[in-house]
Scaffold this motif. Structure first.
Motif, mmCIF file in Angstrom:
data_model
loop_
_atom_site.group_PDB
_atom_site.id
_atom_site.type_symbol
_atom_site.label_atom_id
_atom_site.label_comp_id
_atom_site.label_asym_id
_atom_site.label_seq_id
_atom_site.Cartn_x
_atom_site.Cartn_y
_atom_site.Cartn_z
ATOM 1 N N GLU A 166 0.836 -1.201 0.000
ATOM 2 C CA GLU A 166 0.000 0.000 0.000
ATOM 3 C C GLU A 166 0.872 1.253 0.000
ATOM 4 O OE1 GLU A 166 -4.017 -1.407 2.378
ATOM 5 O OE2 GLU A 166 -2.227 -0.922 3.529
ATOM 6 N N PHE A 167 1.992 1.197 0.746
ATOM 7 C CA PHE A 167 2.921 2.329 0.751
ATOM 8 C C PHE A 167 3.500 2.556 -0.642
ATOM 9 C CE2 PHE A 167 7.412 3.666 0.971
ATOM 10 C CZ PHE A 167 7.218 4.966 1.414
ATOM 11 N N GLN A 168 3.903 1.482 -1.313
ATOM 12 C CA GLN A 168 4.456 1.611 -2.665
ATOM 13 C C GLN A 168 3.415 2.162 -3.624
ATOM 14 O OE1 GLN A 168 7.596 1.434 -3.466
ATOM 15 N NE2 GLN A 168 8.184 0.775 -1.404
ATOM 16 N N ALA A 169 2.148 1.756 -3.458
ATOM 17 C CA ALA A 169 1.079 2.270 -4.317
ATOM 18 C C ALA A 169 0.866 3.768 -4.076
ATOM 19 C CB ALA A 169 -0.210 1.493 -4.073
ATOM 20 N N LEU A 170 0.863 4.178 -2.814
ATOM 21 C CA LEU A 170 0.714 5.609 -2.489
ATOM 22 C C LEU A 170 1.909 6.417 -2.989
ATOM 23 C CD1 LEU A 170 -0.736 5.416 1.138
ATOM 24 C CD2 LEU A 170 -1.915 6.201 -0.928
ATOM 25 N N LYS A 171 3.086 5.851 -2.901
ATOM 26 C CA LYS A 171 4.293 6.521 -3.363
ATOM 27 C C LYS A 171 4.248 6.703 -4.890
ATOM 28 C CE LYS A 171 9.290 5.893 -3.375
ATOM 29 N NZ LYS A 171 10.397 5.019 -2.956
ATOM 30 N N ALA A 172 3.830 5.647 -5.600
ATOM 31 C CA ALA A 172 3.721 5.735 -7.065
ATOM 32 C C ALA A 172 2.669 6.763 -7.470
ATOM 33 C CB ALA A 172 3.385 4.370 -7.640
ATOM 34 N N LYS A 173 1.574 6.808 -6.727
ATOM 35 C CA LYS A 173 0.517 7.773 -7.021
ATOM 36 C C LYS A 173 0.997 9.198 -6.788
ATOM 37 C CE LYS A 173 -4.181 9.038 -5.758
ATOM 38 N NZ LYS A 173 -5.303 8.801 -4.841
ATOM 39 N N ALA A 174 1.778 9.404 -5.724
ATOM 40 C CA ALA A 174 2.281 10.746 -5.423
ATOM 41 C C ALA A 174 3.292 11.206 -6.471
ATOM 42 C CB ALA A 174 2.916 10.765 -4.043
ATOM 43 N N LEU A 175 4.067 10.277 -6.997
ATOM 44 C CA LEU A 175 5.085 10.628 -7.988
ATOM 45 C C LEU A 175 4.522 10.724 -9.393
ATOM 46 C CD1 LEU A 175 8.060 8.492 -6.673
ATOM 47 C CD2 LEU A 175 7.726 10.959 -6.477
ATOM 48 N N ALA A 176 3.306 10.245 -9.604
ATOM 49 C CA ALA A 176 2.708 10.272 -10.950
ATOM 50 C C ALA A 176 2.242 11.641 -11.335
ATOM 51 C CB ALA A 176 1.535 9.296 -11.031
#
Length: 125
Positions: A115-125
């Motif tokens: 979930e952290f990796q998904a949130l991180k990818a979303k923030a960087l997108a």
């Protein structure tokens, strides 16, 4: 002043304004062109001043397609910048702040690593 004098005046004013718009468009395109040297740009400007109608017609024939492409590219660049700004303002936080918040949630055990990796990818997108 007769009716036809007024009509003729309107046509002449329209043609003059259209020519000014064309002239400013050509001058703007000249300064936007990257591959042309300064001397060639200066030569175009000199010809636009002394032989305006023929020079404008020749410029449109020679550079019309490239002029369109540069204009479309500039408009797309402006749209991309505007979209990035709107996205930044709408989110309220920077990507680094979103990642820091997600890391705090991960450290506290509220979310998992995926979930952290998904949130991180979303923030960087």
């Amino acid at each position: 002043m007769s009716f036809w004098d007024i009509i003729w005046y309107i046509i002449v004013c329209f043609a003059f304004i259209a020519y000014l718009m064309l002239l400013f468009s050509i001058i703007g395109d000249l300064f936007r062109t990257e591959g042309t040297s300064g001397w060639v740009k200066a030569l175009w400007i000199v010809f636009l001043i002394f032989v305006p109608f023929i020079t404008a017609l020749i410029y449109l024939i020679v550079n019309g397609d490239a002029m369109t492409k540069r204009s479309v590219r500039a408009a797309q660049h402006m749209k991309d910048q505007q979209d990035a700004y709107i996205k930044q303002v709408a989110s309220g936080k920077s990507p680094a702040e979103h990642i820091a918040d997600a890391k705090a949630l991960l450290d506290s055990g509220t979310i998992t690593e995926t979930e952290f990796q998904a949130l991180k990818a979303k923030a960087l997108a």
